[in-house]
Design a protein around this motif. Structure first.
Motif, PDB file in Angstrom:
ATOM      1  N   PRO A 316       6.261   3.384  11.873  1.00  0.00           N
ATOM      2  CA  PRO A 316       7.288   4.382  12.187  1.00  0.00           C
ATOM      3  C   PRO A 316       6.878   5.237  13.386  1.00  0.00           C
ATOM      4  CG  PRO A 316       6.066   5.015  10.222  1.00  0.00           C
ATOM      5  CD  PRO A 316       5.616   3.634  10.573  1.00  0.00           C
ATOM      6  N   LEU A 317       7.829   5.449  14.295  1.00  0.00           N
ATOM      7  CA  LEU A 317       7.555   6.197  15.519  1.00  0.00           C
ATOM      8  C   LEU A 317       7.896   7.669  15.289  1.00  0.00           C
ATOM      9  CD1 LEU A 317       8.992   3.585  18.007  1.00  0.00           C
ATOM     10  CD2 LEU A 317       6.589   4.208  17.759  1.00  0.00           C
ATOM     11  N   SER A 318       7.067   8.319  14.502  1.00  0.00           N
ATOM     12  CA  SER A 318       7.309   9.714  14.145  1.00  0.00           C
ATOM     13  C   SER A 318       5.992  10.378  13.780  1.00  0.00           C
ATOM     14  CB  SER A 318       8.273   9.805  12.962  1.00  0.00           C
ATOM     15  OG  SER A 318       8.305  11.117  12.439  1.00  0.00           O
ATOM     16  N   PRO A 319       5.779  11.609  14.232  1.00  0.00           N
ATOM     17  CA  PRO A 319       4.578  12.334  13.806  1.00  0.00           C
ATOM     18  C   PRO A 319       4.661  12.806  12.363  1.00  0.00           C
ATOM     19  CG  PRO A 319       5.974  13.748  15.165  1.00  0.00           C
ATOM     20  CD  PRO A 319       6.589  12.369  15.200  1.00  0.00           C
ATOM     21  N   ARG A 320       5.836  12.655  11.748  1.00  0.00           N
ATOM     22  CA  ARG A 320       6.025  13.119  10.373  1.00  0.00           C
ATOM     23  C   ARG A 320       5.905  11.960   9.385  1.00  0.00           C
ATOM     24  NH1 ARG A 320      11.256  16.770   9.994  1.00  0.00           N
ATOM     25  NH2 ARG A 320      10.028  17.783   8.355  1.00  0.00           N
ATOM     26  N   SER A 321       5.040  11.027   9.700  1.00  0.00           N
ATOM     27  CA  SER A 321       4.869   9.848   8.844  1.00  0.00           C
ATOM     28  C   SER A 321       3.426   9.757   8.359  1.00  0.00           C
ATOM     29  CB  SER A 321       5.240   8.573   9.608  1.00  0.00           C
ATOM     30  OG  SER A 321       4.366   8.382  10.700  1.00  0.00           O
ATOM     31  N   ILE A 322       3.270   9.310   7.127  1.00  0.00           N
ATOM     32  CA  ILE A 322       1.957   8.982   6.564  1.00  0.00           C
ATOM     33  C   ILE A 322       1.972   7.497   6.232  1.00  0.00           C
ATOM     34  CG2 ILE A 322       0.383   9.291   4.615  1.00  0.00           C
ATOM     35  CD1 ILE A 322       1.228  12.184   4.443  1.00  0.00           C
ATOM     36  N   VAL A 323       1.004   6.790   6.767  1.00  0.00           N
ATOM     37  CA  VAL A 323       0.864   5.353   6.520  1.00  0.00           C
ATOM     38  C   VAL A 323      -0.260   5.128   5.525  1.00  0.00           C
ATOM     39  CG1 VAL A 323       0.115   3.187   7.573  1.00  0.00           C
ATOM     40  CG2 VAL A 323       1.801   4.622   8.745  1.00  0.00           C
ATOM     41  N   ILE A 324       0.014   4.338   4.499  1.00  0.00           N
ATOM     42  CA  ILE A 324      -0.993   4.028   3.483  1.00  0.00           C
ATOM     43  C   ILE A 324      -1.260   2.528   3.497  1.00  0.00           C
ATOM     44  CG2 ILE A 324      -1.518   4.000   1.023  1.00  0.00           C
ATOM     45  CD1 ILE A 324       0.154   6.495   0.697  1.00  0.00           C
ATOM     46  N   ARG A 325      -2.507   2.190   3.654  1.00  0.00           N
ATOM     47  CA  ARG A 325      -2.908   0.786   3.581  1.00  0.00           C
ATOM     48  C   ARG A 325      -4.365   0.715   3.172  1.00  0.00           C
ATOM     49  NH1 ARG A 325      -3.459  -1.880   9.536  1.00  0.00           N
ATOM     50  NH2 ARG A 325      -3.435  -3.688   8.164  1.00  0.00           N
ATOM     51  N   GLN A 326      -4.792  -0.416   2.655  1.00  0.00           N
ATOM     52  CA  GLN A 326      -6.176  -0.654   2.289  1.00  0.00           C
ATOM     53  C   GLN A 326      -6.722  -1.787   3.151  1.00  0.00           C
ATOM     54  OE1 GLN A 326      -8.362   0.820   0.192  1.00  0.00           O
ATOM     55  NE2 GLN A 326      -6.868   2.420  -0.310  1.00  0.00           N
ATOM     56  N   PRO A 327      -7.865  -1.579   3.785  1.00  0.00           N
ATOM     57  CA  PRO A 327      -8.407  -2.649   4.631  1.00  0.00           C
ATOM     58  C   PRO A 327      -8.938  -3.805   3.788  1.00  0.00           C
ATOM     59  CG  PRO A 327      -9.944  -0.804   4.493  1.00  0.00           C
ATOM     60  CD  PRO A 327      -8.701  -0.372   3.783  1.00  0.00           C
ATOM     61  N   VAL A 328      -8.351  -4.964   3.982  1.00  0.00           N
ATOM     62  CA  VAL A 328      -8.846  -6.178   3.336  1.00  0.00           C
ATOM     63  C   VAL A 328      -8.974  -7.262   4.400  1.00  0.00           C
ATOM     64  CG1 VAL A 328      -7.862  -5.608   1.084  1.00  0.00           C
ATOM     65  CG2 VAL A 328      -6.521  -6.951   2.698  1.00  0.00           C
ATOM     66  N   GLU A 329      -9.772  -8.267   4.120  1.00  0.00           N
ATOM     67  CA  GLU A 329     -10.159  -9.240   5.137  1.00  0.00           C
ATOM     68  C   GLU A 329      -9.006 -10.118   5.608  1.00  0.00           C
ATOM     69  OE1 GLU A 329     -11.835 -10.832   1.165  1.00  0.00           O
ATOM     70  OE2 GLU A 329     -10.947  -8.988   1.967  1.00  0.00           O
ATOM     71  N   CYS A 330      -7.936 -10.197   4.826  1.00  0.00           N
ATOM     72  CA  CYS A 330      -6.842 -11.098   5.180  1.00  0.00           C
ATOM     73  C   CYS A 330      -5.589 -10.370   5.665  1.00  0.00           C
ATOM     74  CB  CYS A 330      -6.490 -11.986   3.993  1.00  0.00           C
ATOM     75  SG  CYS A 330      -6.272 -11.074   2.459  1.00  0.00           S
ATOM     76  N   SER A 331      -5.666  -9.071   5.842  1.00  0.00           N
ATOM     77  CA  SER A 331      -4.495  -8.301   6.274  1.00  0.00           C
ATOM     78  C   SER A 331      -4.724  -7.743   7.676  1.00  0.00           C
ATOM     79  CB  SER A 331      -4.235  -7.150   5.297  1.00  0.00           C
ATOM     80  OG  SER A 331      -3.187  -6.328   5.742  1.00  0.00           O
ATOM     81  N   PRO A 332      -3.710  -7.785   8.550  1.00  0.00           N
ATOM     82  CA  PRO A 332      -2.372  -8.323   8.307  1.00  0.00           C
ATOM     83  C   PRO A 332      -2.342  -9.836   8.455  1.00  0.00           C
ATOM     84  CG  PRO A 332      -2.498  -7.442  10.530  1.00  0.00           C
ATOM     85  CD  PRO A 332      -3.828  -7.144   9.886  1.00  0.00           C
ATOM     86  N   ALA A 355      -0.540  11.718  -3.927  1.00  0.00           N
ATOM     87  CA  ALA A 355      -1.107  12.753  -3.066  1.00  0.00           C
ATOM     88  C   ALA A 355      -0.387  12.822  -1.723  1.00  0.00           C
ATOM     89  CB  ALA A 355      -2.598  12.495  -2.856  1.00  0.00           C
ATOM     90  N   ALA A 356      -0.051  11.662  -1.156  1.00  0.00           N
ATOM     91  CA  ALA A 356       0.646  11.649   0.137  1.00  0.00           C
ATOM     92  C   ALA A 356       2.050  12.218   0.011  1.00  0.00           C
ATOM     93  CB  ALA A 356       0.691  10.222   0.679  1.00  0.00           C
ATOM     94  N   VAL A 357       2.754  11.865  -1.070  1.00  0.00           N
ATOM     95  CA  VAL A 357       4.110  12.385  -1.273  1.00  0.00           C
ATOM     96  C   VAL A 357       4.077  13.900  -1.433  1.00  0.00           C
ATOM     97  CG1 VAL A 357       6.057  12.429  -2.879  1.00  0.00           C
ATOM     98  CG2 VAL A 357       5.029  10.243  -2.212  1.00  0.00           C
ATOM     99  N   LEU A 358       3.161  14.402  -2.249  1.00  0.00           N
ATOM    100  CA  LEU A 358       3.078  15.849  -2.459  1.00  0.00           C
ATOM    101  C   LEU A 358       2.686  16.577  -1.176  1.00  0.00           C
ATOM    102  CD1 LEU A 358       1.423  16.007  -6.000  1.00  0.00           C
ATOM    103  CD2 LEU A 358       3.824  16.365  -5.400  1.00  0.00           C
ATOM    104  N   LYS A 359       1.842  15.960  -0.380  1.00  0.00           N
ATOM    105  CA  LYS A 359       1.483  16.562   0.907  1.00  0.00           C
ATOM    106  C   LYS A 359       2.713  16.694   1.794  1.00  0.00           C
ATOM    107  CE  LYS A 359      -1.502  15.968   4.951  1.00  0.00           C
ATOM    108  NZ  LYS A 359      -2.569  15.135   5.576  1.00  0.00           N
ATOM    109  N   GLN A 360       3.523  15.657   1.867  1.00  0.00           N
ATOM    110  CA  GLN A 360       4.736  15.708   2.679  1.00  0.00           C
ATOM    111  C   GLN A 360       5.739  16.724   2.131  1.00  0.00           C
ATOM    112  OE1 GLN A 360       4.287  14.571   5.518  1.00  0.00           O
ATOM    113  NE2 GLN A 360       5.083  12.497   5.767  1.00  0.00           N
ATOM    114  N   LEU A 361       5.733  16.925   0.831  1.00  0.00           N
ATOM    115  CA  LEU A 361       6.631  17.905   0.219  1.00  0.00           C
ATOM    116  C   LEU A 361       6.084  19.327   0.303  1.00  0.00           C
ATOM    117  CD1 LEU A 361       7.681  15.963  -3.026  1.00  0.00           C
ATOM    118  CD2 LEU A 361       9.100  16.394  -1.004  1.00  0.00           C
TER     119      LEU A 361
END
Length: 371
Positions: A316-332, A355-361
């Protein structure tokens, strides 16, 4: 034949056709390029040839003079009568270039794409490092082929390269989806403002199951957030997401959330309805989807969950976004379906998302995510 790149201003008031992309997310990511094209050619007549289902994304775009919606195929006779000088072809498909060729548009600009070089007059070069390649990976005892990009730029910047080919500014700009005031009453079909913030959930992903965080975890997240914040939950999605949305709704109702706190509109909204709802929402919790890009372009904060795809390429092209991902060897891996154990999504746990949702709220998470 490849023509030397010229500024569209060389022809004075040129008539320019933009062949739009066919998907919501891609359409939003082309918006910065459309803005830069207008800045390059302020006196040009710029029309957009757009799938009818996406027309509401562009209806109030100030950089366009005209919108030409189409169903299964464009009306080529109509396009010929309009006598366009230049076609900017955003999709990489053979079909989109063939349409512009058949419409007798003399200058046709785009990436080489799928077996279509001979249909273009101007081919925009892509660095070899940014072209997709494939490699075989061995994970969890299985071997499978995945798409690889050696160097990552955001997809919106590739669209800007097409405008830059004409002499335009390639600097990134935030996309914007605009709504008219009279369109906001579409909200009344689905919900009323009762003073509580609305959090939208989009748990589907049209590309395939590899992009979908489990529906039960979306529901568990909503239940936990409700313990800390008095919010309403708006479940959105397309016709293909109705089953997933129903599962989430059922879990929320089983958890005794009040009827007024859960609104399921999956499969019931137009793109315009969706835009109005996301503009009203306080936050969107989502997978990597088209609605994620709409929310970002409306200025609505997002929490997005990523597995098989790359936020560096299409985030997402927005400073108001939080991206959640976990580093794994096959992603992306960019696969539609995980060939192993879905580890990229399975390792994203509910407390981290809560935690991310509550932070945004703007609400304190007293429990916090588990280590």
């Amino acid at each position: 034949m490849t023509q030397s790149p010229k500024s569209v201003t060389d022809k004075g008031a040129a008539r320019i056709l933009i062949r739009a992309t066919n998907w919501i997310g891609d359409s939003v990511m082309t918006m910065p390029a459309v803005q830069r094209l207008r800045e390059l050619a302020p006196g040009a007549h710029i029309a957009m040839l757009c799938p009818g289902k996406l027309i509401d994304l562009w209806r109030h775009n100030p950089y366009l003079n005209d919108l030409i919606p189409f169903g299964r195929t464009p009306d080529l006779d109509d396009l010929r009568e309009r006598e366009f000088d230049i076609a900017i072809i955003f999709p990489n498909s053979f079909r989109s270039a063939w349409e512009c060729k058949r419409a007798n548009i003399p200058r046709r600009i785009g990436f080489a794409g799928h077996w279509r070089r001979f249909l273009l007059t101007d081919i925009v070069r892509q660095p070899r490092s940014e072209r997709a390649s494939y490699e075989t990976r061995s994970v969890a005892g299985k071997r499978f082929r995945v798409k690889v990009f050696r160097s990552a730029r955001h997809q919106s910047e590739h669209y800007l390269d097409i405008v830059s080919h004409l002499g335009g500014n390639r600097d990134p700009a935030p996309p914007r989806v605009r709504l008219a005031i009279e369109e906001m009453p579409a909200l009344n079909k689905f919900l009323r403002d009762d003073g509580r913030p609305v959090v939208a959930i989009n748990a589907g992903a049209e590309y395939g199951p590899a992009k979908r965080w489990p529906a039960e975890r979306f529901a568990q997240t909503a239940i936990k957030v409700t313990e800390a914040a008095d919010v309403r939950w708006l479940i959105v999605g397309g016709k293909g997401d109705v089953e997933i949305a129903g599962q989430i709704e059922a879990q929320l109702r089983d958890a005794r959330l009040p009827d007024s706190s859960v609104i399921n509109v999956a499969g019931k909204t137009t793109v315009l309805d969706l835009c109005a709802l996301l503009r009203f929402a306080k936050l969107l919790l989502t997978n990597d989807t088209g609605p994620m890009h709409i929310a970002a372009a409306l200025g609505t904060p997002t929490v997005s969950i990523w597995g098989s795809t790359s936020p560096e390429l299409t985030g997402p092209l927005s400073p108001r976004s939080i991206v959640i991902r976990q580093p794994v060897e096959c992603s992306p891996c960019f696969l539609r379906k995980c060939p192993i154990d879905f580890r990229c999504m399975d390792r994203i746990q509910v407390p981290e998302v809560v935690a991310a949702v509550l932070k945004q709220l703007g609400v304190e998470d007293k429990a916090g995510p588990k280590p």
